[in-house]
Scaffold this motif. Structure first.
Motif, mmCIF file in Angstrom:
data_model
loop_
_atom_site.group_PDB
_atom_site.id
_atom_site.type_symbol
_atom_site.label_atom_id
_atom_site.label_comp_id
_atom_site.label_asym_id
_atom_site.label_seq_id
_atom_site.Cartn_x
_atom_site.Cartn_y
_atom_site.Cartn_z
ATOM 1 N N THR A 141 69.911 31.590 23.264
ATOM 2 C CA THR A 141 69.434 33.197 23.040
ATOM 3 C C THR A 141 70.002 33.574 21.744
ATOM 4 O OG1 THR A 141 71.251 33.968 24.537
ATOM 5 C CG2 THR A 141 69.233 33.238 25.643
ATOM 6 N N CYS A 144 67.979 31.686 18.178
ATOM 7 C CA CYS A 144 66.708 31.421 18.728
ATOM 8 C C CYS A 144 65.853 30.577 17.659
ATOM 9 C CB CYS A 144 65.881 32.587 19.175
ATOM 10 S SG CYS A 144 66.629 33.608 20.344
ATOM 11 N N THR A 170 61.679 30.280 20.305
ATOM 12 C CA THR A 170 62.605 31.053 21.202
ATOM 13 C C THR A 170 62.799 30.258 22.426
ATOM 14 O OG1 THR A 170 61.963 32.938 20.231
ATOM 15 C CG2 THR A 170 63.257 33.292 22.060
ATOM 16 N N ARG A 199 72.125 33.697 32.274
ATOM 17 C CA ARG A 199 71.583 32.528 31.241
ATOM 18 C C ARG A 199 70.497 31.352 31.902
ATOM 19 N NH1 ARG A 199 73.433 31.437 25.768
ATOM 20 N NH2 ARG A 199 75.419 32.721 26.025
ATOM 21 N N LEU A 204 64.731 33.947 30.427
ATOM 22 C CA LEU A 204 64.432 33.453 28.862
ATOM 23 C C LEU A 204 63.043 33.711 28.726
ATOM 24 C CD1 LEU A 204 65.179 32.727 25.936
ATOM 25 C CD2 LEU A 204 64.697 30.394 26.638
#
Length: 340
Positions: A141, A144, A170, A199, A204
């Protein structure tokens, strides 16, 4: 005098040593490797596989056959009314007669039935390879869009197919691995860890406002451009005809796209009511997926982004955001649609 000089030398040496201690080797970036248990791979094989897929998907599959072409493309399957049935990532293989299609696991059976319906007399084989290969995703993250394929050391024990996500940098790197792959990667210049609640791939996607699968893209409920297929490199307006192409082209050229999928931020856990409303009670859209106060929703563009509306879902405030990967300057026709 010599003593004074020695003391000065010691003081300088001490300063240098302290400065030296502050210099640490650059820390390796941490990447998350996650098995995509909700996705399945379908193998489509046959001498006429290219024209077969070309007549069904929104993107141009012929790009995969170019020597300098991509290793995967994003595409959608539509019904005759131009609405989304299934989203997919199409992967090329070493054989020009074989492609791998990634799909939602829950819709896998219906997806294969849909493909077989359009075979007609073509010699096309459609089967699941869930017992052979499964998709994984590797992402970071903080970094990216960084290309990480060259950082993965090839392990002779595993035959891995590595491809950047064709939608957005990304979203990381897709890895197609054998079913007995244990998730251990040897990597240079990075640390690989398993997913966590803070995460993970779903979170995401939600932060980027990208819907995926039959729950977030319910079959027959939205148009491909509402699902941002044009912004996610998932539709070609230059290829030949395919199922649902006429309405998709008409919407594109008219520019009238009033709703799109966007990321939202919730201020409280979401209950059964997933309708996004204004303070006055007007319906502005619907949430199709959420986790950890983030979600993805299909919302009216003008009222949500340009009208500065206060949004409410299930009685609690929520906030919609314009994705930073949307084009900064939309074509004038689409801009006009926002003011209709």
């Amino acid at each position: 005098m010599n003593i004074c000089k020695n003391f000065k030398f010691l003081r300088l040496t001490g300063c240098c040593m302290r400065n030296f201690a502050d210099i640490r080797p650059e820390q390796k970036p941490t990447y998350t490797l996650e098995k995509l248990a909700h996705r399945e791979l379908i193998r489509v094989h046959g001498p006429e596989v290219l024209p077969f897929l070309q007549g069904l998907v929104t993107n141009d599959v012929s790009h995969l056959q170019r020597p300098d072409g991509p290793s995967s493309i994003y595409a959608m399957f539509l019904n005759k009314g131009g609405r989304v049935l299934y989203d997919t990532i199409v992967y090329r293989t070493e054989s020009p007669d074989t492609y791998l299609l990634e799909c939602d696991r829950e819709a896998s059976e219906e997806f294969r039935r849909h493909l077989r319906t359009f075979r007609v007399r073509r010699k096309i084989d459609v089967d699941s390879i869930d017992d052979e290969y499964v998709p994984w995703v590797l992402f970071n993250t903080e970094k990216c869009g960084e290309q990480v394929g060259e950082k993965l050391q090839r392990n002779k024990e595993w035959e891995l197919f590595i491809s950047s996500d064709p939608r957005l940098p990304t979203l990381g790197t897709r890895i197609l691995a054998p079913t007995d792959f244990n998730g251990l990667l040897r990597a240079k210049e990075m640390i690989v860890t398993p997913p966590s609640s803070e995460r993970n791939y779903q979170l995401l996607r939600y932060k980027q406002g990208v819907g995926e699968g039959s729950e977030e893209l319910p079959p027959g409920k939205c148009f491909p451009l509402e699902a941002n297929a044009d912004f996610l490199n998932g539709v070609s307006f230059n290829k030949g005809c395919y199922v649902g192409q006429e309405l998709t082209a008409r919407i594109h050229h008219s520019g009238v796209i009033r709703k799109r999928y966007m990321p939202i931020r919730l201020t409280a856990p979401l209950g059964a009511n997933q309708t996004v409303q204004s303070i006055a009670g007007a319906n502005l859209g619907r949430v199709f997926g959420h986790a950890h106060n983030h979600g993805v929703a299909l919302l009216r563009i003008e009222q949500v982004l340009n009208g500065h509306q206060e949004l409410v879902v299930d009685g609690e405030r929520c906030f919609a955001e314009r994705p930073d990967w949307w084009p900064s300057d939309l074509p004038s026709k689409r801009r006009q649609a926002f003011t209709d």
